[in-house]
Design a protein around this motif. Structure first.
Motif, mmCIF file in Angstrom:
data_model
loop_
_atom_site.group_PDB
_atom_site.id
_atom_site.type_symbol
_atom_site.label_atom_id
_atom_site.label_comp_id
_atom_site.label_asym_id
_atom_site.label_seq_id
_atom_site.Cartn_x
_atom_site.Cartn_y
_atom_site.Cartn_z
ATOM 1 N N GLN A 42 0.845 -1.208 0.000
ATOM 2 C CA GLN A 42 0.000 0.000 0.000
ATOM 3 C C GLN A 42 0.881 1.261 0.000
ATOM 4 O O GLN A 42 0.658 2.197 -0.768
ATOM 5 C CB GLN A 42 -0.872 -0.010 1.270
ATOM 6 C CG GLN A 42 -2.331 0.254 1.023
ATOM 7 C CD GLN A 42 -3.175 0.188 2.291
ATOM 8 O OE1 GLN A 42 -2.680 0.347 3.417
ATOM 9 N NE2 GLN A 42 -4.463 -0.030 2.109
ATOM 10 N N GLY A 43 1.883 1.248 0.849
ATOM 11 C CA GLY A 43 2.774 2.405 0.977
ATOM 12 C C GLY A 43 3.579 2.646 -0.294
ATOM 13 O O GLY A 43 3.698 3.790 -0.763
ATOM 14 N N ARG A 44 4.125 1.572 -0.860
ATOM 15 C CA ARG A 44 4.936 1.729 -2.076
ATOM 16 C C ARG A 44 4.104 2.312 -3.216
ATOM 17 O O ARG A 44 4.551 3.193 -3.945
ATOM 18 C CB ARG A 44 5.542 0.376 -2.486
ATOM 19 C CG ARG A 44 6.645 -0.095 -1.552
ATOM 20 C CD ARG A 44 7.355 -1.337 -2.073
ATOM 21 N NE ARG A 44 6.518 -2.522 -2.099
ATOM 22 C CZ ARG A 44 6.363 -3.374 -1.076
ATOM 23 N NH1 ARG A 44 6.988 -3.152 0.074
ATOM 24 N NH2 ARG A 44 5.585 -4.439 -1.199
ATOM 25 N N ALA A 45 2.875 1.827 -3.364
ATOM 26 C CA ALA A 45 2.039 2.309 -4.466
ATOM 27 C C ALA A 45 1.550 3.736 -4.204
ATOM 28 O O ALA A 45 1.405 4.534 -5.138
ATOM 29 C CB ALA A 45 0.865 1.369 -4.684
ATOM 30 N N GLN A 259 -6.608 10.841 -12.342
ATOM 31 C CA GLN A 259 -7.108 9.590 -12.912
ATOM 32 C C GLN A 259 -5.996 8.789 -13.598
ATOM 33 O O GLN A 259 -5.878 7.580 -13.397
ATOM 34 C CB GLN A 259 -8.213 9.895 -13.933
ATOM 35 C CG GLN A 259 -9.577 9.573 -13.393
ATOM 36 C CD GLN A 259 -10.672 10.441 -13.988
ATOM 37 O OE1 GLN A 259 -10.414 11.399 -14.726
ATOM 38 N NE2 GLN A 259 -11.904 10.102 -13.677
ATOM 39 N N ASP A 260 -5.190 9.477 -14.394
ATOM 40 C CA ASP A 260 -4.101 8.785 -15.095
ATOM 41 C C ASP A 260 -3.092 8.204 -14.113
ATOM 42 O O ASP A 260 -2.639 7.064 -14.271
ATOM 43 C CB ASP A 260 -3.385 9.745 -16.058
ATOM 44 C CG ASP A 260 -4.270 10.143 -17.244
ATOM 45 O OD1 ASP A 260 -5.342 9.522 -17.423
ATOM 46 O OD2 ASP A 260 -3.890 11.076 -17.976
ATOM 47 N N ALA A 261 -2.743 8.997 -13.106
ATOM 48 C CA ALA A 261 -1.769 8.510 -12.117
ATOM 49 C C ALA A 261 -2.352 7.335 -11.334
ATOM 50 O O ALA A 261 -1.633 6.397 -10.974
ATOM 51 C CB ALA A 261 -1.371 9.639 -11.162
ATOM 52 N N ALA A 262 -3.655 7.360 -11.092
ATOM 53 C CA ALA A 262 -4.288 6.267 -10.355
ATOM 54 C C ALA A 262 -4.193 4.967 -11.161
ATOM 55 O O ALA A 262 -3.909 3.902 -10.601
ATOM 56 C CB ALA A 262 -5.743 6.607 -10.050
ATOM 57 N N ILE A 263 -4.393 5.060 -12.448
ATOM 58 C CA ILE A 263 -4.293 3.852 -13.291
ATOM 59 C C ILE A 263 -2.861 3.321 -13.306
ATOM 60 O O ILE A 263 -2.624 2.121 -13.159
ATOM 61 C CB ILE A 263 -4.825 4.138 -14.714
ATOM 62 C CG1 ILE A 263 -6.357 4.283 -14.624
ATOM 63 C CG2 ILE A 263 -4.444 3.018 -15.688
ATOM 64 C CD1 ILE A 263 -7.049 4.685 -15.894
ATOM 65 N N LYS A 264 -1.900 4.242 -13.409
ATOM 66 C CA LYS A 264 -0.496 3.800 -13.356
ATOM 67 C C LYS A 264 -0.190 3.149 -12.009
ATOM 68 O O LYS A 264 0.490 2.128 -11.935
ATOM 69 C CB LYS A 264 0.448 4.990 -13.554
ATOM 70 C CG LYS A 264 0.579 5.398 -15.006
ATOM 71 C CD LYS A 264 1.715 6.392 -15.177
ATOM 72 C CE LYS A 264 1.716 6.929 -16.602
ATOM 73 N NZ LYS A 264 2.517 8.138 -16.753
ATOM 74 N N SER A 265 -0.706 3.740 -10.940
ATOM 75 C CA SER A 265 -0.427 3.186 -9.606
ATOM 76 C C SER A 265 -1.083 1.822 -9.451
ATOM 77 O O SER A 265 -0.538 0.925 -8.814
ATOM 78 C CB SER A 265 -0.905 4.138 -8.499
ATOM 79 O OG SER A 265 -2.328 4.134 -8.384
ATOM 80 N N ARG A 266 -2.253 1.650 -10.047
ATOM 81 C CA ARG A 266 -2.945 0.355 -9.981
ATOM 82 C C ARG A 266 -2.092 -0.735 -10.645
ATOM 83 O O ARG A 266 -1.874 -1.807 -10.071
ATOM 84 C CB ARG A 266 -4.288 0.453 -10.696
ATOM 85 C CG ARG A 266 -5.025 -0.868 -10.782
ATOM 86 C CD ARG A 266 -6.179 -0.797 -11.758
ATOM 87 N NE ARG A 266 -5.691 -0.755 -13.129
ATOM 88 C CZ ARG A 266 -6.432 -0.414 -14.173
ATOM 89 N NH1 ARG A 266 -7.689 -0.038 -14.020
ATOM 90 N NH2 ARG A 266 -5.910 -0.423 -15.390
ATOM 91 N N ASP A 267 -1.596 -0.440 -11.836
ATOM 92 C CA ASP A 267 -0.812 -1.446 -12.546
ATOM 93 C C ASP A 267 0.479 -1.764 -11.788
ATOM 94 O O ASP A 267 0.874 -2.922 -11.680
ATOM 95 C CB ASP A 267 -0.527 -0.971 -13.974
ATOM 96 C CG ASP A 267 -1.834 -0.820 -14.769
ATOM 97 O OD1 ASP A 267 -2.878 -1.349 -14.315
ATOM 98 O OD2 ASP A 267 -1.823 -0.162 -15.834
ATOM 99 N N PHE A 268 1.098 -0.712 -11.262
ATOM 100 C CA PHE A 268 2.308 -0.907 -10.459
ATOM 101 C C PHE A 268 2.013 -1.736 -9.207
ATOM 102 O O PHE A 268 2.720 -2.682 -8.872
ATOM 103 C CB PHE A 268 2.869 0.472 -10.059
ATOM 104 C CG PHE A 268 3.920 0.425 -8.978
ATOM 105 C CD1 PHE A 268 5.258 0.242 -9.301
ATOM 106 C CD2 PHE A 268 3.560 0.559 -7.625
ATOM 107 C CE1 PHE A 268 6.217 0.185 -8.302
ATOM 108 C CE2 PHE A 268 4.526 0.502 -6.621
ATOM 109 C CZ PHE A 268 5.856 0.314 -6.958
#
Ligand code: TF8
Length: 335
Positions: A42-45, A259-268
């Motif tokens: 959770q913290g890393r993402a 929104q874009d950063a959230a999608i990147k964070s999800r994949d990461f």
């Protein structure tokens, strides 16, 4: 005339590089709260998300990733988002069931048989539809992250059969699906916020809990739990949410960055979580946990007890949501 042309050229160049967008970003501080420790998936993402947002806004929007439930438990942070006192958080969908009853569908035991199915359904139309129900409650849901398949730990004995659970005081997440599920298994289920869990285990106020391997490692539950039973009884997601009060005041460009950063964070986050989970069981054994798998017969007995709660879940989320989610799972399974 020449100056005008030169200016027009400059503006065109700026638009092309995206630099002109800077005016769409106001200086803002975003408090992004979460419940696990800093050194967790959770913290890393959350930190990865923070970096993405800062980069995309030229440092105008600063995301403070604040872990350890320092801003409160999942439900406390939800209230802060609704009131506009906090901008963002990530937490378990299970803790949102009091606000959006449909969220309980994600707590259905054995709903997903692998992470791929979960990704497809959560990121698909029915996942979006349930996420969108948050808006009427004062929150905007951005993306689902992986918490993961949950496994059982306790300090009393190896759980090899159903009856071994009988006198175990087991902490569960605070909603009826989890309560009913573990009551159906015969455990003494006690709902508690995650932020109180380590102390409750340490002081033996409760004997056991269930969470994905990642959390058993990051929250150091191995220090206070001797036995781990591989049950994979439910895949539980996290969800990244924003205060609607705050969201409504953002420019379109700012919303898009989030929104874009959230999608990147999800994949990461999903990749990171899966990599960590693949190594975690060996880590936990190394830390002295005694791990057991269930025999096929006992796994089936548990499964049968657990699916007995399905009718109740269908009732509380509504038959239509239940059917839509199950159809989406079937489709993902057959794809
Ligand atoms: C739990 C969940 C936790 C979340 C987290 C603190 O057991 O699995 O991961 O609530 O947001 O409560």
């Amino acid at each position: 005339m020449r100056i005008r042309f030169a200016l027009a050229g400059l503006v065109a160049a700026l638009v092309a590089t995206g630099a002109v967008q800077a005016q769409d970003f106001k200086p803002r501080i975003v408090r992004f709260g979460y419940g696990l420790v800093d050194n967790s998936n959770q913290g890393r993402a959350a930190r990865m998300f923070a970096q993405e947002v800062e980069k995309a806004t030229g440092g105008k929007m600063k995301v403070r990733a604040i872990g350890n439930a320092s801003l409160g438990s999942d439900t406390q942070m939800q209230q802060a988002l609704i009131g506009g006192a906090q901008e963002m958080m990530v937490g378990s969908t299970a803790t949102l069931v009091g606000l959006v009853p449909e969220m309980a569908v994600w707590d259905t035991p054995f709903l997903f048989s692998n992470a791929k199915e979960a990704d497809v359904v959560l990121d698909g139309p029915v996942g979006d539809k349930i996420k969108a129900k948050l808006e009427a409650k004062g929150m905007v849901g951005l993306v689902y992250w992986e918490n993961g398949f949950r496994n059982l730990t306790n300090s009393k004995r190896p759980v090899a059969k159903l009856e071994d659970l009988n006198d175990i005081k087991l902490r569960v997440m605070q909603n009826n699906v989890f309560l009913d599920s573990f009551k159906a298994l015969g455990a003494n289920a006690v709902p508690l916020p995650f932020s109180e869990l380590f102390t409750a285990l340490e002081t033996r106020a409760v004997d056991g809990q269930e969470n994905p391997y990642n959390t058993i490692v990051s929250s150091k539950f191995y220090e206070v739990q001797k036995y781990l039973t591989v049950t994979n009884h439910v895949y539980s997601p996290w969800i990244v949410t924003v205060s609607k009060k705050w969201w409504d005041g953002l420019s379109a460009a700012e919303k898009k960055v989030l929104q874009d950063a959230a999608i990147k964070s999800r994949d990461f986050e999903r990749k990171d979580t899966r990599e960590e989970a693949a190594k975690a069981l060996a880590d936990l054994k190394g830390k002295g946990m005694q791990v057991n798998e269930l025999s096929a017969a006992e796994a089936n007995r548990m499964r049968e007890k657990l699916v007995s709660v399905n009718a109740g879940i269908a009732k509380s989320v509504g038959q239509q949501t239940w059917d839509e989610v199950n159809a989406a799972v079937q489709q993902a399974r057959n794809a």
